[in-house]
Design an enzyme around this catalytic site. Sequence first.
Site, PDB file in Angstrom:
ATOM      1  N   ALA A   1     -10.500 -11.335   3.183  1.00  0.00           N
ATOM      2  CA  ALA A   1     -11.966 -11.461   3.019  1.00  0.00           C
ATOM      3  C   ALA A   1     -12.313 -12.699   2.198  1.00  0.00           C
ATOM      4  O   ALA A   1     -13.440 -13.174   2.224  1.00  0.00           O
ATOM      5  CB  ALA A   1     -12.518 -10.212   2.344  1.00  0.00           C
TER       6      ALA A   1
ATOM      7  N   CYS B   1      19.938   8.033  -8.134  1.00  0.00           N
ATOM      8  CA  CYS B   1      20.676   7.624  -6.911  1.00  0.00           C
ATOM      9  C   CYS B   1      19.765   7.043  -5.835  1.00  0.00           C
ATOM     10  O   CYS B   1      20.211   6.723  -4.736  1.00  0.00           O
ATOM     11  CB  CYS B   1      21.455   8.822  -6.358  1.00  0.00           C
ATOM     12  SG  CYS B   1      20.404  10.127  -5.671  1.00  0.00           S
TER      13      CYS B   1
ATOM     14  N   ASN C   1       0.830  -1.198   0.000  1.00  0.00           N
ATOM     15  CA  ASN C   1       0.000   0.000   0.000  1.00  0.00           C
ATOM     16  C   ASN C   1       0.871   1.257   0.000  1.00  0.00           C
ATOM     17  O   ASN C   1       1.911   1.298   0.641  1.00  0.00           O
ATOM     18  CB  ASN C   1      -0.929   0.008   1.224  1.00  0.00           C
ATOM     19  CG  ASN C   1      -1.807  -1.233   1.263  1.00  0.00           C
ATOM     20  OD1 ASN C   1      -2.027  -1.853   0.228  1.00  0.00           O
ATOM     21  ND2 ASN C   1      -2.255  -1.632   2.444  1.00  0.00           N
ATOM     22  N   ILE C   2       0.404   2.252  -0.734  1.00  0.00           N
ATOM     23  CA  ILE C   2       1.200   3.492  -0.865  1.00  0.00           C
ATOM     24  C   ILE C   2       0.629   4.595   0.037  1.00  0.00           C
ATOM     25  O   ILE C   2       1.075   5.730   0.009  1.00  0.00           O
ATOM     26  CB  ILE C   2       1.175   3.965  -2.337  1.00  0.00           C
ATOM     27  CG1 ILE C   2      -0.272   4.247  -2.789  1.00  0.00           C
ATOM     28  CG2 ILE C   2       1.831   2.938  -3.247  1.00  0.00           C
ATOM     29  CD1 ILE C   2      -0.383   5.010  -4.085  1.00  0.00           C
TER      30      ILE C   2
ATOM     31  N   HIS D   1       5.714  -1.092  -2.733  1.00  0.00           N
ATOM     32  CA  HIS D   1       5.296  -0.424  -3.979  1.00  0.00           C
ATOM     33  C   HIS D   1       5.405   1.081  -3.830  1.00  0.00           C
ATOM     34  O   HIS D   1       4.741   1.840  -4.530  1.00  0.00           O
ATOM     35  CB  HIS D   1       3.854  -0.835  -4.362  1.00  0.00           C
ATOM     36  CG  HIS D   1       3.769  -2.242  -4.836  1.00  0.00           C
ATOM     37  ND1 HIS D   1       2.604  -2.949  -4.886  1.00  0.00           N
ATOM     38  CD2 HIS D   1       4.738  -3.088  -5.257  1.00  0.00           C
ATOM     39  CE1 HIS D   1       2.843  -4.181  -5.331  1.00  0.00           C
ATOM     40  NE2 HIS D   1       4.127  -4.288  -5.560  1.00  0.00           N
TER      41      HIS D   1
HETATM   42  N1  APR Z   1     -10.300  -7.228   5.262  1.00  0.00           N
HETATM   43  C1  APR Z   1      -9.697  -8.317   4.705  1.00  0.00           C
HETATM   44  N2  APR Z   1      -9.553  -8.496   3.362  1.00  0.00           N
HETATM   45  C2  APR Z   1     -10.053  -7.523   2.578  1.00  0.00           C
HETATM   46  C3  APR Z   1     -10.707  -6.380   3.077  1.00  0.00           C
HETATM   47  C4  APR Z   1     -10.820  -6.260   4.482  1.00  0.00           C
HETATM   48  N3  APR Z   1     -11.425  -5.208   5.066  1.00  0.00           N
HETATM   49  N4  APR Z   1     -11.093  -5.605   2.026  1.00  0.00           N
HETATM   50  C5  APR Z   1     -10.682  -6.253   0.911  1.00  0.00           C
HETATM   51  N5  APR Z   1     -10.067  -7.395   1.232  1.00  0.00           N
HETATM   52  C6  APR Z   1      -9.399  -8.374   0.363  1.00  0.00           C
HETATM   53  C7  APR Z   1      -9.988  -8.514  -1.012  1.00  0.00           C
HETATM   54  O1  APR Z   1     -11.001  -9.503  -1.015  1.00  0.00           O
HETATM   55  C8  APR Z   1      -8.768  -8.957  -1.826  1.00  0.00           C
HETATM   56  O2  APR Z   1      -8.598 -10.356  -1.768  1.00  0.00           O
HETATM   57  O3  APR Z   1      -8.092  -7.852   0.158  1.00  0.00           O
HETATM   58  C9  APR Z   1      -7.598  -8.295  -1.099  1.00  0.00           C
HETATM   59  C10 APR Z   1      -7.071  -7.086  -1.843  1.00  0.00           C
HETATM   60  O4  APR Z   1      -6.507  -7.553  -3.053  1.00  0.00           O
HETATM   61  P1  APR Z   1      -6.154  -6.495  -4.206  1.00  0.00           P
HETATM   62  O5  APR Z   1      -7.317  -5.587  -4.392  1.00  0.00           O
HETATM   63  O6  APR Z   1      -5.649  -7.286  -5.363  1.00  0.00           O
HETATM   64  O7  APR Z   1      -4.996  -5.626  -3.586  1.00  0.00           O
HETATM   65  P2  APR Z   1      -3.472  -6.037  -3.458  1.00  0.00           P
HETATM   66  O8  APR Z   1      -3.330  -7.492  -3.225  1.00  0.00           O
HETATM   67  O9  APR Z   1      -2.874  -5.123  -2.459  1.00  0.00           O
HETATM   68  O10 APR Z   1      -2.902  -5.654  -4.913  1.00  0.00           O
HETATM   69  C11 APR Z   1      -1.516  -5.744  -5.103  1.00  0.00           C
HETATM   70  O11 APR Z   1      -1.774  -4.707  -7.256  1.00  0.00           O
HETATM   71  O12 APR Z   1      -2.581  -3.071  -8.653  1.00  0.00           O
HETATM   72  C12 APR Z   1      -1.494  -3.453  -7.897  1.00  0.00           C
HETATM   73  O13 APR Z   1       0.086  -1.989  -7.034  1.00  0.00           O
HETATM   74  C13 APR Z   1      -1.212  -2.449  -6.821  1.00  0.00           C
HETATM   75  O14 APR Z   1      -0.259  -2.864  -4.651  1.00  0.00           O
HETATM   76  C14 APR Z   1      -1.282  -3.254  -5.549  1.00  0.00           C
HETATM   77  C15 APR Z   1      -1.075  -4.671  -6.035  1.00  0.00           C
END
Ligand code: APR
Length: 276
Positions: free
Chosen positions: A242, A136, A108-109, A125
């Site tokens: 989730a 650098c 997360n950013i 990220h």
């Molecule tokens: N509690 C638990 N899980 C949750 C919640 C919550 N409150 N809200 C959402 N989720 C789950 C979703 O069901 C999903 O499986 O968190 C997960 C989020 O997955 P992504 O949306 O794919 O996010 P992430 O895994 O961080 O993505 C990775 O993809 O687009 C790039 O750079 C971006 O850092 C990001 C990377």
Amino acid sequence: MEKLINRAAKDLVESKYAIALTGAGMSTESGIPDFRGPKGIWTKQPEAERKAYQTYGKFQANPKEYWEERLSGPSLFGDLGKVAPNPGHYALAELEKMGILKCVITQNIDNLHERAGSKRVLDYHGNAFKLRCVSCNTRYDLEEYDLQKLRDEGRLPPLCKKCGGTVKDDIVHFTEPIPLDIAEESEKEALECDLMLICGTSAVVYPFANLPLMARSRSGTLPSGLYGTGYRTTVKIIELNAEPTPLTHEGVSDYLIQGKTGEILPQIVDEVKRAS
Ligand code: APR
């Protein structure tokens, strides 16, 4: 669920070097949409994801134009200055304060782990509140540059105060390499930990999704008869999410506590306090 929360608390208390890996699911309860969940940014705007794959190429081709576009449009994530950490972020910061959690590696950013008080955070990220020199690798806080002024005076892209190189946002875009210092430190943590708590990530984006595989590949049985080698045979990998992910389906994680990180993590911390 309760049994699994107690099991995770026990595993954390017994761990020697626990780390957390987090994704966008950590921040949805702070009002920031995730990417691939039912209301995710990419789920709702597939075109935006396709465009996101071109961002880094645009920067490389024409940093000035990249900056002018970046400073003119709204951020994909809305105004990150208006969101706040949720109980899940505070719970991880508390586990660090208790000396149990050694590091958070986040995709997360949004800077919410840092704002919740976590000290050792690896922004895998990048961080939306930082800039980074692509020559650098020096990082700057956003406010160290007056970007609007640079734009008005036609002096974009910002240049590094140290080496004169081109400065971009610290955010790591698709196809952009993970900054070497972060990549190396993250791999070291994955190889060092004996417990990995994976919170709120779909675990489909590499190389981040390699980290649990690196930790898992390390475990194995000690060659028979060899004891005291200090080699940890088992790494506990616990998912809080989730929904199940490839890590769940492929048995990389030991177990999944299915639900909201903002609700589960504080319960785990309460159990850890009871067990300690
Ligand atoms: N509690 C638990 N899980 C949750 C919640 C919550 N409150 N809200 C959402 N989720 C789950 C979703 O069901 C999903 O499986 O968190 C997960 C989020 O997955 P992504 O949306 O794919 O996010 P992430 O895994 O961080 O993505 C990775 O993809 O687009 C790039 O750079 C971006 O850092 C990001 C990377």
